[in-house]
Design a protein around this motif. Structure first.
Motif, PDB file in Angstrom:
ATOM      1  N   VAL A 216      -0.928   9.143 -42.237  1.00 52.30           N
ATOM      2  CA  VAL A 216      -2.108   8.327 -41.997  1.00 52.30           C
ATOM      3  C   VAL A 216      -2.990   9.099 -41.026  1.00 52.30           C
ATOM      4  O   VAL A 216      -2.597   9.342 -39.892  1.00 52.30           O
ATOM      5  CB  VAL A 216      -1.735   6.951 -41.420  1.00 52.30           C
ATOM      6  N   TYR A 217      -4.175   9.495 -41.476  1.00 52.04           N
ATOM      7  CA  TYR A 217      -5.052  10.381 -40.723  1.00 52.04           C
ATOM      8  C   TYR A 217      -6.240   9.625 -40.138  1.00 52.04           C
ATOM      9  O   TYR A 217      -6.863   8.822 -40.825  1.00 52.04           O
ATOM     10  CB  TYR A 217      -5.575  11.496 -41.630  1.00 52.04           C
ATOM     11  N   GLU A 218      -6.558   9.909 -38.907  1.00 47.32           N
ATOM     12  CA  GLU A 218      -7.706   9.311 -38.252  1.00 47.32           C
ATOM     13  C   GLU A 218      -8.868  10.287 -38.186  1.00 47.32           C
ATOM     14  O   GLU A 218      -8.674  11.503 -38.103  1.00 47.32           O
ATOM     15  CB  GLU A 218      -7.354   8.912 -36.818  1.00 47.32           C
ATOM     16  N   GLY A 219     -10.097   9.745 -38.218  1.00 46.08           N
ATOM     17  CA  GLY A 219     -11.279  10.545 -37.959  1.00 46.08           C
ATOM     18  C   GLY A 219     -11.659  11.506 -39.051  1.00 46.08           C
ATOM     19  O   GLY A 219     -12.417  12.451 -38.809  1.00 46.08           O
ATOM     20  N   VAL A 220     -11.166  11.327 -40.262  1.00 49.95           N
ATOM     21  CA  VAL A 220     -11.521  12.218 -41.366  1.00 49.95           C
ATOM     22  C   VAL A 220     -12.883  11.793 -41.920  1.00 49.95           C
ATOM     23  O   VAL A 220     -13.022  10.674 -42.418  1.00 49.95           O
ATOM     24  CB  VAL A 220     -10.470  12.169 -42.490  1.00 49.95           C
ATOM     25  N   PRO A 221     -13.913  12.640 -41.856  1.00 48.12           N
ATOM     26  CA  PRO A 221     -15.217  12.287 -42.433  1.00 48.12           C
ATOM     27  C   PRO A 221     -15.076  11.977 -43.923  1.00 48.12           C
ATOM     28  O   PRO A 221     -14.231  12.555 -44.611  1.00 48.12           O
ATOM     29  CB  PRO A 221     -16.061  13.542 -42.198  1.00 48.12           C
ATOM     30  N   PHE A 222     -15.924  11.090 -44.411  1.00 49.43           N
ATOM     31  CA  PHE A 222     -15.787  10.645 -45.790  1.00 49.43           C
ATOM     32  C   PHE A 222     -15.945  11.787 -46.785  1.00 49.43           C
ATOM     33  O   PHE A 222     -15.251  11.827 -47.808  1.00 49.43           O
ATOM     34  CB  PHE A 222     -16.805   9.543 -46.102  1.00 49.43           C
ATOM     35  N   ASP A 223     -16.853  12.726 -46.506  1.00 43.58           N
ATOM     36  CA  ASP A 223     -17.027  13.831 -47.443  1.00 43.58           C
ATOM     37  C   ASP A 223     -15.774  14.697 -47.522  1.00 43.58           C
ATOM     38  O   ASP A 223     -15.454  15.253 -48.577  1.00 43.58           O
ATOM     39  CB  ASP A 223     -18.241  14.673 -47.070  1.00 43.58           C
ATOM     40  N   GLN A 224     -15.028  14.792 -46.415  1.00 45.38           N
ATOM     41  CA  GLN A 224     -13.772  15.537 -46.452  1.00 45.38           C
ATOM     42  C   GLN A 224     -12.678  14.721 -47.134  1.00 45.38           C
ATOM     43  O   GLN A 224     -11.831  15.275 -47.851  1.00 45.38           O
ATOM     44  CB  GLN A 224     -13.350  15.920 -45.038  1.00 45.38           C
ATOM     45  N   TYR A 225     -12.697  13.421 -46.927  1.00 49.15           N
ATOM     46  CA  TYR A 225     -11.732  12.564 -47.628  1.00 49.15           C
ATOM     47  C   TYR A 225     -11.875  12.730 -49.135  1.00 49.15           C
ATOM     48  O   TYR A 225     -10.871  12.821 -49.864  1.00 49.15           O
ATOM     49  CB  TYR A 225     -11.955  11.106 -47.235  1.00 49.15           C
ATOM     50  N   ARG A 226     -13.107  12.777 -49.611  1.00 53.08           N
ATOM     51  CA  ARG A 226     -13.336  12.891 -51.050  1.00 53.08           C
ATOM     52  C   ARG A 226     -12.797  14.207 -51.602  1.00 53.08           C
ATOM     53  O   ARG A 226     -12.497  14.302 -52.799  1.00 53.08           O
ATOM     54  CB  ARG A 226     -14.836  12.781 -51.354  1.00 53.08           C
ATOM     55  N   ARG A 227     -12.649  15.217 -50.758  1.00 52.28           N
ATOM     56  CA  ARG A 227     -12.182  16.536 -51.214  1.00 52.28           C
ATOM     57  C   ARG A 227     -10.659  16.642 -51.241  1.00 52.28           C
ATOM     58  O   ARG A 227     -10.120  17.647 -51.711  1.00 52.28           O
ATOM     59  CB  ARG A 227     -12.776  17.614 -50.300  1.00 52.28           C
ATOM     60  N   ILE A 228      -9.965  15.636 -50.747  1.00 50.16           N
ATOM     61  CA  ILE A 228      -8.500  15.668 -50.816  1.00 50.16           C
ATOM     62  C   ILE A 228      -8.079  15.501 -52.271  1.00 50.16           C
ATOM     63  O   ILE A 228      -8.481  14.542 -52.947  1.00 50.16           O
ATOM     64  CB  ILE A 228      -7.877  14.548 -49.958  1.00 50.16           C
ATOM     65  N   ASN A 229      -7.287  16.415 -52.755  1.00 53.86           N
ATOM     66  CA  ASN A 229      -6.892  16.420 -54.153  1.00 53.86           C
ATOM     67  C   ASN A 229      -5.758  15.422 -54.380  1.00 53.86           C
ATOM     68  O   ASN A 229      -4.577  15.772 -54.379  1.00 53.86           O
ATOM     69  CB  ASN A 229      -6.447  17.833 -54.568  1.00 53.86           C
ATOM     70  N   ALA A 230      -6.145  14.157 -54.571  1.00 54.89           N
ATOM     71  CA  ALA A 230      -5.156  13.091 -54.765  1.00 54.89           C
ATOM     72  C   ALA A 230      -5.807  11.950 -55.536  1.00 54.89           C
ATOM     73  O   ALA A 230      -7.029  11.795 -55.530  1.00 54.89           O
ATOM     74  CB  ALA A 230      -4.622  12.602 -53.416  1.00 54.89           C
ATOM     75  N   LEU A 231      -4.993  11.157 -56.185  1.00 53.35           N
ATOM     76  CA  LEU A 231      -5.468  10.016 -56.974  1.00 53.35           C
ATOM     77  C   LEU A 231      -5.829   8.866 -56.045  1.00 53.35           C
ATOM     78  O   LEU A 231      -5.037   8.492 -55.182  1.00 53.35           O
ATOM     79  CB  LEU A 231      -4.374   9.582 -57.956  1.00 53.35           C
ATOM     80  N   ASN A 232      -7.032   8.310 -56.243  1.00 54.22           N
ATOM     81  CA  ASN A 232      -7.425   7.156 -55.448  1.00 54.22           C
ATOM     82  C   ASN A 232      -7.751   5.972 -56.351  1.00 54.22           C
ATOM     83  O   ASN A 232      -7.735   6.079 -57.585  1.00 54.22           O
ATOM     84  CB  ASN A 232      -8.604   7.488 -54.530  1.00 54.22           C
ATOM     85  N   ASN A 233      -8.072   4.846 -55.746  1.00 56.13           N
ATOM     86  CA  ASN A 233      -8.309   3.631 -56.523  1.00 56.13           C
ATOM     87  C   ASN A 233      -9.510   3.759 -57.441  1.00 56.13           C
ATOM     88  O   ASN A 233      -9.502   3.245 -58.564  1.00 56.13           O
ATOM     89  CB  ASN A 233      -8.491   2.439 -55.572  1.00 56.13           C
ATOM     90  N   SER A 234     -10.561   4.433 -56.992  1.00 56.07           N
ATOM     91  CA  SER A 234     -11.758   4.578 -57.819  1.00 56.07           C
ATOM     92  C   SER A 234     -11.457   5.344 -59.097  1.00 56.07           C
ATOM     93  O   SER A 234     -11.868   4.947 -60.197  1.00 56.07           O
ATOM     94  CB  SER A 234     -12.861   5.290 -57.034  1.00 56.07           C
ATOM     95  N   ARG A 235     -10.728   6.445 -58.962  1.00 59.43           N
ATOM     96  CA  ARG A 235     -10.372   7.221 -60.156  1.00 59.43           C
ATOM     97  C   ARG A 235      -9.377   6.461 -61.020  1.00 59.43           C
ATOM     98  O   ARG A 235      -9.435   6.515 -62.254  1.00 59.43           O
ATOM     99  CB  ARG A 235      -9.764   8.575 -59.756  1.00 59.43           C
ATOM    100  N   PHE A 236      -8.478   5.730 -60.392  1.00 55.33           N
ATOM    101  CA  PHE A 236      -7.496   4.976 -61.158  1.00 55.33           C
ATOM    102  C   PHE A 236      -8.168   3.854 -61.941  1.00 55.33           C
ATOM    103  O   PHE A 236      -7.692   3.452 -63.002  1.00 55.33           O
ATOM    104  CB  PHE A 236      -6.425   4.410 -60.226  1.00 55.33           C
ATOM    105  N   SER A 237      -9.290   3.352 -61.431  1.00 56.03           N
ATOM    106  CA  SER A 237     -10.033   2.310 -62.148  1.00 56.03           C
ATOM    107  C   SER A 237     -10.560   2.825 -63.477  1.00 56.03           C
ATOM    108  O   SER A 237     -10.722   2.053 -64.434  1.00 56.03           O
ATOM    109  CB  SER A 237     -11.194   1.800 -61.287  1.00 56.03           C
ATOM    110  N   ASP A 238     -10.835   4.130 -63.565  1.00 56.43           N
ATOM    111  CA  ASP A 238     -11.223   4.709 -64.850  1.00 56.43           C
ATOM    112  C   ASP A 238     -10.089   4.582 -65.858  1.00 56.43           C
ATOM    113  O   ASP A 238     -10.326   4.323 -67.044  1.00 56.43           O
ATOM    114  CB  ASP A 238     -11.600   6.188 -64.680  1.00 56.43           C
ATOM    115  N   PHE A 239      -8.864   4.752 -65.395  1.00 54.07           N
ATOM    116  CA  PHE A 239      -7.714   4.620 -66.298  1.00 54.07           C
ATOM    117  C   PHE A 239      -7.556   3.179 -66.748  1.00 54.07           C
ATOM    118  O   PHE A 239      -7.162   2.917 -67.891  1.00 54.07           O
ATOM    119  CB  PHE A 239      -6.433   5.084 -65.600  1.00 54.07           C
ATOM    120  N   VAL A 240      -7.856   2.227 -65.856  1.00 54.60           N
ATOM    121  CA  VAL A 240      -7.779   0.809 -66.220  1.00 54.60           C
ATOM    122  C   VAL A 240      -8.748   0.520 -67.365  1.00 54.60           C
ATOM    123  O   VAL A 240      -8.455  -0.279 -68.257  1.00 54.60           O
ATOM    124  CB  VAL A 240      -8.089  -0.084 -64.999  1.00 54.60           C
ATOM    125  N   GLN A 241      -9.911   1.182 -67.352  1.00 58.94           N
ATOM    126  CA  GLN A 241     -10.852   1.013 -68.455  1.00 58.94           C
ATOM    127  C   GLN A 241     -10.242   1.550 -69.741  1.00 58.94           C
ATOM    128  O   GLN A 241     -10.225   0.864 -70.767  1.00 58.94           O
ATOM    129  CB  GLN A 241     -12.162   1.724 -68.148  1.00 58.94           C
TER     130      GLN A 241
END
Length: 333
Positions: A49-74
């Motif tokens: 659990v990481y603190e203080g990670v800017p959002f643009d850096q969070y988006r660059r983490i190579n991992a599955l998130n809820n937004s991308r998983f929502s595409d699979f739900v479609q």
């Protein structure tokens, strides 16, 4: 959780150069300060659990998130397509939502992340001054002087002040964002697919066993429909799944919903247990299906319906053929 409960030590990134302070409450979990820690586009981040990670850096983490998983739900086909061709998620509503999150949860970062755009339309004239070349040139020149910041209008800023004030004046909403940590980044390994996953809950309250989320909307009274339309039950289940994978005893998800326009009505409440359970079951079923698609290399699209039909509430002349029993009588519904 109080700082005194953490043991601080130093760790280095994989290149051995950049360092970050880790505060460790449990051997398996770490809160990591992001000062000087930068993520490459394909970075595989250790679980924690990481603190203080800017959002643009969070988006660059190579991992599955809820937004991308929502595409699979479609559909799996949509997931695979947008994996190869990421879509642009920026909209006016999302921009204001991000602004509201910063104002409510991280007000000290407002000046770092945002700048108010001067009213360049004044004096240009015409029916649509913002569509003119003169306006666009002035706006572009202004934004180039404020690289790294998002330009917002004075109207958006005034709305933000209203949202912040409304949340602060509402005791239940205000207390939801106290006693915890804002905008943390969670990274974990999913036990069904083995994939690295991530989430960024708005507010984490380990002591209360709760994650809290701020939503902006046009009408807070319709938030129940928004849960179904936008899959907020799946989002809650996804975030709680991540917290539990990191050995945090999280069982509750709390929404603070505030209207974007004045007078900025506020509703705050935990997500209903049955709704949360339904979201959890959806997530687990789709994760198993994702594992199957990856194993077979097949990414099917939609399942064809037997027929197309409009909802029963929209029927004007043909009565519904569905029936139900009420008080010993059979009625059409």
């Amino acid at each position: 959780m109080p700082t005194s409960e953490y043991e601080e030590f130093q760790v280095s990134t994989s290149d051995g150069k950049q360092k970050a302070t880790v505060t460790n409450a449990k051997k398996e979990v770490a809160f990591v300060g992001a000062d000087g820690l930068e993520f490459a586009d394909d970075l595989t981040v250790p679980v924690g659990v990481y603190e203080g990670v800017p959002f643009d850096q969070y988006r660059r983490i190579n991992a599955l998130n809820n937004s991308r998983f929502s595409d699979f739900v479609q559909s799996p086909r949509h997931y695979e397509h947008f994996r190869k061709h990421p879509k642009n998620l920026e909209t006016a509503a999302l921009t204001f939502g991000s602004l509201a999150h910063c104002g409510v949860l991280e007000p000290a970062r407002l000046l770092e992340l945002y700048v108010i755009l001067p009213d360049f339309a004044e004096g240009i004239g015409g029916a649509r001054p913002t569509a003119t070349k003169e306006y666009k040139a002035k706006k572009a020149a202004f934004e180039s002087k404020h690289t790294g910041k998002t330009a917002i209008t004075d109207d958006q800023y005034q709305k933000l002040l209203g949202v912040v004030e409304a949340v602060d004046e509402d005791k239940r909403a205000r207390e939801a964002f106290q006693g915890g940590r804002a905008e943390v980044t969670m990274v974990w390994v999913d036990d069904i697919t083995g994939k690295l996953c991530k989430a960024r809950p708005d507010y984490m309250r380990p002591g209360a066993g709760m994650l809290c989320d701020l939503k902006t909307t046009r009408d807070a009274r319709d938030f129940g429909r928004s849960i179904a339309k936008y899959g907020y039950d799946r989002q809650a289940a996804w975030y709680l799944r991540g917290a539990r994978a990191l050995n945090y005893d999280m069982g509750h998800f709390f929404f603070v919903v505030v209207e974007s326009d004045a007078p900025h009505g506020v509703l705050a409440a935990p997500l209903d247990a049955d709704t949360l359970e339904d979201g959890r079951l959806q997530i687990e079923a789709d994760l198993r299906r994702l594992a199957e698609c990856e194993a077979t290399g097949k990414w099917p699209g939609y399942v064809h319906p037997e027929t197309f039909k409009k909802p029963s509430y929209a029927m004007k002349w043909v009565k519904s053929k569905q029936t139900a029993q009420f008080g010993g009588y059979t009625v059409r519904v």
